[in-house]
Scaffold this motif. Structure first.
Motif, short mmCIF file in Angstrom:
data_model
loop_
_atom_site.label_atom_id
_atom_site.label_comp_id
_atom_site.label_asym_id
_atom_site.label_seq_id
_atom_site.Cartn_x
_atom_site.Cartn_y
_atom_site.Cartn_z
N VAL A 117 0.81 -1.22 0.00
CA VAL A 117 0.00 0.00 0.00
C VAL A 117 0.84 1.27 0.00
CG1 VAL A 117 -1.76 1.30 1.24
CG2 VAL A 117 -1.88 -1.20 1.14
N ASP A 118 1.83 1.39 0.90
CA ASP A 118 2.62 2.61 1.05
C ASP A 118 4.11 2.27 0.93
OD1 ASP A 118 0.45 4.35 1.55
OD2 ASP A 118 0.36 3.63 3.62
N PRO A 119 4.99 3.24 0.71
CA PRO A 119 4.69 4.65 0.43
C PRO A 119 4.25 4.89 -1.02
CG PRO A 119 7.04 4.30 0.41
CD PRO A 119 6.42 3.00 0.81
N PHE A 120 4.54 3.94 -1.90
CA PHE A 120 4.13 4.04 -3.29
C PHE A 120 3.43 2.73 -3.65
CE2 PHE A 120 8.05 6.39 -2.67
CZ PHE A 120 7.64 7.67 -3.01
N PRO A 121 2.10 2.73 -3.76
CA PRO A 121 1.36 1.49 -3.99
C PRO A 121 1.94 0.67 -5.14
CG PRO A 121 -0.15 3.29 -3.56
CD PRO A 121 1.21 3.91 -3.67
N THR A 155 2.83 0.37 -10.47
CA THR A 155 3.29 1.22 -9.38
C THR A 155 2.62 2.58 -9.50
OG1 THR A 155 5.44 0.14 -9.48
CG2 THR A 155 5.31 2.18 -8.23
N GLU A 156 2.09 3.09 -8.39
CA GLU A 156 1.47 4.42 -8.37
C GLU A 156 2.44 5.42 -7.77
OE1 GLU A 156 -2.29 4.46 -6.46
OE2 GLU A 156 -3.14 2.85 -7.69
N LEU A 157 2.68 6.52 -8.48
CA LEU A 157 3.61 7.54 -8.03
C LEU A 157 2.89 8.88 -7.90
CD1 LEU A 157 6.67 6.79 -10.34
CD2 LEU A 157 6.23 5.91 -8.03
N ILE A 158 3.22 9.64 -6.86
CA ILE A 158 2.78 11.03 -6.72
C ILE A 158 4.05 11.87 -6.63
CG2 ILE A 158 1.49 12.69 -5.35
CD1 ILE A 158 -0.20 10.43 -4.28
N ARG A 159 4.39 12.53 -7.72
CA ARG A 159 5.66 13.26 -7.78
C ARG A 159 5.62 14.57 -7.00
NH1 ARG A 159 9.08 10.88 -11.22
NH2 ARG A 159 8.25 9.44 -12.79
N PRO A 164 -1.30 14.85 -9.38
CA PRO A 164 -1.97 13.70 -9.97
C PRO A 164 -1.17 12.42 -9.74
CG PRO A 164 -0.88 14.99 -11.66
CD PRO A 164 -0.78 15.78 -10.39
N VAL A 165 -1.90 11.30 -9.70
CA VAL A 165 -1.27 10.00 -9.54
C VAL A 165 -0.78 9.51 -10.90
CG1 VAL A 165 -1.65 7.61 -8.90
CG2 VAL A 165 -2.70 9.43 -7.55
N GLU A 166 0.47 9.10 -10.96
CA GLU A 166 1.04 8.55 -12.18
C GLU A 166 1.23 7.05 -12.00
OE1 GLU A 166 5.18 8.68 -14.76
OE2 GLU A 166 4.71 10.27 -13.31
N LYS A 167 0.71 6.26 -12.93
CA LYS A 167 0.83 4.82 -12.86
C LYS A 167 1.88 4.33 -13.85
CE LYS A 167 -3.87 3.87 -11.27
NZ LYS A 167 -5.12 3.09 -11.51
N VAL A 168 2.80 3.52 -13.34
CA VAL A 168 3.82 2.91 -14.17
C VAL A 168 3.53 1.41 -14.24
CG1 VAL A 168 6.28 2.48 -14.48
CG2 VAL A 168 5.51 4.64 -13.47
N GLU A 169 3.27 0.91 -15.45
CA GLU A 169 2.92 -0.49 -15.64
C GLU A 169 4.01 -1.21 -16.41
OE1 GLU A 169 -0.85 -0.71 -17.51
OE2 GLU A 169 -1.94 0.20 -15.81
N ASP A 170 4.25 -2.47 -16.05
CA ASP A 170 5.25 -3.29 -16.72
C ASP A 170 4.69 -4.68 -17.00
OD1 ASP A 170 7.60 -1.66 -16.96
OD2 ASP A 170 7.80 -1.77 -14.77
N GLU A 171 5.01 -5.22 -18.17
CA GLU A 171 4.74 -6.61 -18.48
C GLU A 171 5.96 -7.41 -18.06
OE1 GLU A 171 1.99 -7.90 -19.57
OE2 GLU A 171 0.92 -5.99 -19.90
N LEU A 172 5.80 -8.27 -17.08
CA LEU A 172 6.93 -9.00 -16.51
C LEU A 172 7.12 -10.35 -17.21
CD1 LEU A 172 6.03 -8.39 -12.76
CD2 LEU A 172 7.56 -7.02 -14.19
N TRP A 173 8.37 -10.78 -17.31
CA TRP A 173 8.65 -12.12 -17.85
C TRP A 173 10.05 -12.56 -17.41
CZ3 TRP A 173 12.98 -12.73 -20.90
CH2 TRP A 173 13.49 -11.57 -21.49
N ARG A 174 10.25 -13.87 -17.44
CA ARG A 174 11.59 -14.41 -17.23
C ARG A 174 11.67 -15.83 -17.80
NH1 ARG A 174 13.38 -17.23 -11.62
NH2 ARG A 174 11.37 -17.81 -10.75
N LEU A 175 12.88 -16.22 -18.20
CA LEU A 175 13.21 -17.57 -18.64
C LEU A 175 14.51 -17.97 -17.96
CD1 LEU A 175 12.56 -17.30 -22.48
CD2 LEU A 175 11.13 -18.52 -20.84
N GLY A 176 14.57 -19.20 -17.44
CA GLY A 176 15.79 -19.58 -16.77
C GLY A 176 15.87 -21.04 -16.44
N ALA A 177 16.93 -21.41 -15.74
CA ALA A 177 17.17 -22.78 -15.31
C ALA A 177 17.98 -22.76 -14.03
CB ALA A 177 17.90 -23.57 -16.39
#
Length: 389
Positions: A117-121, A155-159, A164-177
């Motif tokens: 939740v905090d400090p940056f959801p 991630t929600e940011l308030i600069r 205003p609330v700025e949302k940063v979105e990422d598509e996550l992925w990984r490949l490994g062994a």
């Protein structure tokens, strides 16, 4: 900087969601309550975050290792500004099939979601898993696993104050062994592990040592790993433990949490926590499966081709098998890379047998379905079922 603070809080979730260090078989439903603390990653200014946590975990595993594990955990920050309240959930499943000779293959899958939740959801959802190949003998275990993962974070940011609330979105992925080799006994094992992961954030590599102590009760796991991440080299590790006592359990962790290539959370500066659990429902842990001393290869016409095998004590020079199907005449076993064995044609029915190891009667203490003969010796049991024409 903002997201690193959120990731530091998210790294806390690695602590209470870990399964028991030695993974007891059976099933249960347990409620837990406790507390945790975690310091921010190296180079990030901030105070240690302290949390009160409570949750529920459930598991069900077969003697062969297949099963499912689920956990829900919620935490509340004890101080403003050092960390945020969080909620997390995780479901893991694994299916195994034995190939004989100590080899087994399987698939492991894990789905998770959490919110800080905090400090940056910060929120993340993901699923990962892959195939696993495992070898187990009396004094050695080895496994190699592949993993692919996919997810999404926000991630929600308030600069600026009241901005205003700025949302940063990422598509996550990984490949490994990941590969691991451990040697020792049923109560103590030590070995090495290594892995490599390609992810949204770059390449993650690690190598380290692992120590396990326990068996049938309290268990302790120690790790020390060196990670090469896109941001530099990190050393992580610590001690995890579990102590079960009459329906209660006490488990915890002390050390530095490792990075997560999928969610891109960085290693914490130091973490510790403890959870007290009470089992509400579930069966008592299932007894470990006793390793068989034979394997039926084929059966036809009332006769079966049977492979008899044994892991004798170290330094053994000769192994022989004798039983009613050999008219109690010793038959030599051939020494292989991992065990001694011989193939015999045995008629249908119930048979009893044992071994001579360097001329002395021998039967493993964990041999299944043993019976005593008129001389007081323990004999193993072999059943060849009749076939209908």
């Amino acid at each position: 900087m903002y997201r690193r603070l959120s990731w530091a809080a998210a790294a806390l979730l690695l602590l209470p969601l870990a399964k028991d260090p030695l993974g007891a078989q059976g099933g249960e439903l347990t409620v837990e309550i406790g507390g945790s603390t975690i310091r921010p990653p190296a180079g990030v200014e901030g105070n240690a975050a302290r949390f009160l946590a409570a949750g529920v975990r459930a598991s069900r595993y077969s003697p062969g290792g297949s099963g499912i594990f689920a956990s829900i955990l919620a935490g509340r920050a004890m101080e403003d500004g050092s960390g945020g309240d969080f909620f997390s959930a995780s479901v893991e499943g694994e299916v195994w099939r034995s190939f004989g000779g100590g080899w087994a293959g399987g698939v492991e899958v894990r789905g998770f979601g959490f919110e800080v939740v905090d400090p940056f959801p910060y929120r993340a959802l993901g699923v990962e898993g892959g195939p696993v190949l495992r070898f187990t003998s009396r004094n050695l275990t080895a496994r190699v696993s592949g993993v692919a993962g996919s997810g999404r974070s926000e991630t929600e940011l308030i600069r600026y104050a009241e901005g205003p609330v700025e949302k940063v979105e990422d598509e996550l992925w990984r490949l490994g062994a990941v590969a691991e080799v451990l040697a020792g006994s049923s109560r103590f094992m030590a070995g090495i592990s290594a892995g490599i992961h390609e992810s949204l954030g770059g390449t993650f590599r690690f190598g380290g040592i692992r120590v396990l102590a326990g068996g049938g009760g309290p268990a302790v796991e120690g790790r020390l790993d060196v990670w090469r991440t896109p941001l530099g080299t990190e050393t992580t590790g610590g001690l995890a433990f579990i102590f079960p006592i009459d329906g209660w359990s006490l488990r915890g962790f002390l050390g530095r949490t490792e990075p997560d290539p999928l969610t891109l959370s960085e290693p914490g500066g130091g973490a510790g926590g403890i959870l007290l659990g009470r089992r509400l429902l579930g069966a008592d842990p299932l007894p470990p499966a006793k390793p068989p001393l034979h394997e039926i290869l084929t059966a036809s016409g009332g006769v079966a081709r049977v492979r008899v095998h044994l892991h004798p004590p170290r330094g053994t020079r000769q192994v022989q098998v004798l039983g009613d199907f050999t008219l109690w005449e010793p038959i030599p076993l051939q020494r292989g890379a991992a065990e001694w064995s011989v193939e015999l044609d045995i008629p249908e029915g119930t048979h009893h047998f044992g071994f001579l190891v360097d001329g002395v009667w021998f039967l493993p203490v964990d041999a299944p379905d043993t019976v005593s003969d008129e001389w007081g010796r323990e004999n193993a049991t072999l059943v060849i079922e009749g076939r209908n024409p």
